[in-house]
Design an enzyme around this catalytic site. Sequence first.
Site, mmCIF file in Angstrom:
data_model
loop_
_atom_site.group_PDB
_atom_site.id
_atom_site.type_symbol
_atom_site.label_atom_id
_atom_site.label_comp_id
_atom_site.label_asym_id
_atom_site.label_seq_id
_atom_site.Cartn_x
_atom_site.Cartn_y
_atom_site.Cartn_z
ATOM 1 C CG ASP A 78 32.486 52.233 55.771
ATOM 2 O OD1 ASP A 78 31.917 51.177 55.445
ATOM 3 O OD2 ASP A 78 32.802 52.504 56.938
ATOM 4 N NE ARG B 55 48.192 79.762 56.388
ATOM 5 C CZ ARG B 55 48.265 80.585 55.338
ATOM 6 N NH1 ARG B 55 47.165 81.162 54.872
ATOM 7 N NH2 ARG B 55 49.426 80.807 54.749
ATOM 8 C CB THR C 94 32.270 55.107 63.619
ATOM 9 O OG1 THR C 94 31.440 55.028 62.451
ATOM 10 C CG2 THR C 94 31.459 54.714 64.835
ATOM 11 C CB SER D 83 40.158 60.288 63.326
ATOM 12 O OG SER D 83 39.931 59.057 62.677
#
Length: 279
Positions: free
Chosen positions: A66, A152, A182, A187
């Site tokens: 991708d 951090r 997606t 995620s």
Amino acid sequence: MKYFYLIANLAKELVPETRAYIIDRLEKRGAQCRFLSPAQQNKYGKHTPSELVPSETECVITIGGDGTLIQAARDLAGRNIPLLGVNRGHLGFLNQVSTEDEIEEAIEALTQDRYELERRMMIRGTVFHEGKPVFQDIALNEIAVTSQVPLRVLRYQVSVNDEYLNHYSADGVLVATPTGSTAYNLSAGGPVMAPAGRMMALTPVCPHSLNARSIVLAPEDRVRIGVSNSGRVSFDGDSTADLETGDSLAVERSGLETVMIRRKKQSFMQNLSDHLSGI
């Protein structure tokens, strides 16, 4: 279609062989095919300068993952050349062609002008320093703000259309397009959006709060993200810009779009189901 341009990630397994196969199949159907020379590939790396793609090009075929297709979309933004992705990566949400049979079928359809086009929304991000714009770029998937220092946590102040929305303590904040929903957005726990849609998802990344949620915004909305300390903004994981304390990033819909070839036999829901079941 008769004039094609190939963009290939030759570092991936089977990509050189796939490129040779596609060239052979296109030329046997009377089509013309161009691509970067080895010297140009060494010079430009993963990028394909727009000026090197001939004006008569009717379709760009990318071969890789991708990321190869996304890079092509960024490099050729504004050209309105339809893109078709051949998957030689992992998930391949954007690349709808994988097997030799699918390649053969796609080439036959393209050379006989039997295809559909789908226009994908892109977004534009502008970095402001002391109230003045200092950097700007576009993205097909997402624009993300994170810390310059790994792991951090930063505090982000977010507003939409100049109205305060929220403060997030998080590893990052991203704005995703339907195409990018997606990818990093998924995620991070963000929503999946139909790729032809016109909307944006504002998603905190690993927020340090139980009530931090992703928000779906209208295409005319304008998001501004300020940082409490030094941060970094990335565009599709490619180009980056540093943010100093007090700097901000404005994200809005771009006037540019990515045009993609869509296979008639595979819907978005089928593609999504196939990939989610394999994750």
